[in-house]
Design an enzyme around this catalytic site. Sequence first.
Site, short mmCIF file in Angstrom:
data_model
loop_
_atom_site.label_atom_id
_atom_site.label_comp_id
_atom_site.label_asym_id
_atom_site.label_seq_id
_atom_site.Cartn_x
_atom_site.Cartn_y
_atom_site.Cartn_z
N ASP A 183 0.97 -1.13 0.00
CA ASP A 183 -0.05 -0.06 0.13
C ASP A 183 0.74 1.15 0.03
O ASP A 183 1.73 1.41 0.83
CB ASP A 183 -0.96 0.10 1.13
CG ASP A 183 -2.01 0.68 1.31
OD1 ASP A 183 -2.01 1.77 0.43
OD2 ASP A 183 -2.99 0.54 1.91
N ASP A 201 -3.15 4.71 -2.37
CA ASP A 201 -3.98 5.47 -1.46
C ASP A 201 -4.64 6.58 -2.12
O ASP A 201 -3.79 7.31 -2.71
CB ASP A 201 -3.22 5.65 0.08
CG ASP A 201 -4.36 5.87 1.14
OD1 ASP A 201 -5.22 4.93 1.33
OD2 ASP A 201 -4.16 7.16 1.48
N GLU A 240 -6.67 3.44 -5.46
CA GLU A 240 -7.86 3.66 -4.84
C GLU A 240 -8.69 4.92 -4.83
O GLU A 240 -8.17 6.22 -4.86
CB GLU A 240 -7.52 3.69 -3.29
CG GLU A 240 -8.82 3.71 -2.25
CD GLU A 240 -8.64 4.40 -0.98
OE1 GLU A 240 -9.47 4.11 -0.03
OE2 GLU A 240 -7.90 5.21 -0.91
C1 NOJ Z 1 -7.67 5.51 2.44
C2 NOJ Z 1 -7.42 4.41 3.26
O1 NOJ Z 1 -8.06 3.28 2.83
C3 NOJ Z 1 -7.85 4.85 4.67
O2 NOJ Z 1 -8.02 3.76 5.61
C4 NOJ Z 1 -7.27 6.06 5.19
O3 NOJ Z 1 -7.62 6.46 6.52
C5 NOJ Z 1 -7.28 7.20 4.25
N1 NOJ Z 1 -7.15 6.76 3.02
C6 NOJ Z 1 -6.35 8.09 4.49
O4 NOJ Z 1 -5.02 7.81 4.27
#
Ligand code: NOJ
Length: 533
Positions: free
Chosen positions: A96, A198, A261
């Site tokens: 990630d 992310d 994402e």
């Molecule tokens: C997306 C992540 O999946 C989530 O868990 C996180 O809190 C936020 N991005 C901030 O990084």
Amino acid sequence: MHWWQTGILYQVYPRSFQDSNGDGVGDLRGIIARLPYLVELGVDAIWLSPVFTSPMTDFGYDITDYTGIDPLFGTLADFDALVARAHALGLKLLLDFVPNHTSDQHPWFAESSASRESDKRDWYIWRDPAPGGGPPNNWLSEFGGSAWAYDPASDQYYYHAFLASQPDLNWRNPLVRAAMHEIMRFWLNRGVDGFRVDVIWHLIKDEAFRDNPPNPDYRAGEPPYRSLLPVYSADRPEVHEVIRGLRAVVDEYADRVLIGEIYLPVEKLIAYYGADLSEAHLPFNFSLIETPWRADMIGCLIDRYEKLLPPGAWPNWVLGNHDRPRLASRLGLEQARVAAMLLLTLPGTPILYYGDEIGMSQVSIPPGQVRDPWEKNLPGLGLGRDGCRTPMQWDGSAGAGFSIAEPWLPLAADSAISNVESARADPASLLNLYRRLIGLRRARPALSRGAYRPLAHTQSLLAFERAADGERLGVALNFSAEASDSLILPEACAGAVLLSTTHERSGEVIAGPLTLRPHEGLIILLDSKAPAP
Ligand code: NOJ
């Protein structure tokens, strides 16, 4: 075909998969110990939520050292051992990558916030107060409140899309890009097979920092972030050039994958494949999580997505992750079986979330045990994500085989009866259904790479065909607790049952009107001699 097209991805949330050192938190050695389970399940690749050095204010999505492993999870040597073991077992491993923001304790931010004259000032997003004082604009943090935090020493604000302890990097700065590219190479050189990136659609913000407009559909009780449309703070046109840069780094290495994402409707999501497919190989498609669970709506969604996909773009489907309520609690256990069949028969890469394969449920977390900062900032709105991040239920022992210590989040109350060990022993378990579905997907190219053709969708029933190399499979799913509407199958759709989600009926011949039992999903091997209608 690439491995990430025909393969199945599985998300591991490292804090909750397996604790090997008795501190109640999962770790890398724990994941290594459980790799054989993933081989037995039949998945091809795992992606790990962050394991980098972090103060853990957002459980690893707040990084202080992008090339270090947090001691909670182990060491770099443990990480290398994980990559080696995974590869030896035929599994790919993805990390990630969190490029949008760092921790406020990252040395870059310490330097940036030291003074307005700092060399790294421009590595983050600093702005003067608005003319009359107060934050520079109306942008909101996803986790509540203004997205701007005031720094009295320099009389400026810095931008944070999430927590104030997660300042956003300035991706307009070429030095930030270069530093991040080097970090990607560091892990690619260590053998990782790619990244899940992310909040990739957040990376660039409006250059003029215009106010976001109000959201006319906002309803009281929804998270405050939804009260504005984030049209200037995310999904900006310039983000695509940045993603092309990330992709170019991944493309320096053979056969690696870039996953983004992105929480956007499919109409906007598909832009993230990029012109000439030069951006994300797989922009995560979360629409199965976001769409009401009705056969007609899911059917329309699949058709829309299929039509919108640019030529050559490879689809993907996600049923759950560490940010959204557990599948089995959203749909109920019976429909979780239908969802499993849908996920593993749709065209495109299926992505599973750890524990969904045994039907782990959303755990209700007592107020004193809440860990998620989102829930802590905005209590009572039901935003907490702890309930979908609880320890993996391996067996019926006191610690569920996860840990000998008190786990960092409570175990599900039913872990003594609902766990991998009990599911293995029950031929009708959800776990064994997953294994059979994955086995079928592997054995039948029509499922992994075949063409998709809708057959029918009514409110309760969804049916489609997958076909490759002269083999045709029919999939029919009943989304309701009643016997389904009767579907008149064209002659060419007669065939023999390969798998039912509810009953053992392999080999049964299906012809003429088809009525599914309550909550039933069927895969049918269609008569290949009959011409496709
Ligand atoms: C997306 C992540 O999946 C989530 O868990 C996180 O809190 C936020 N991005 C901030 O990084």
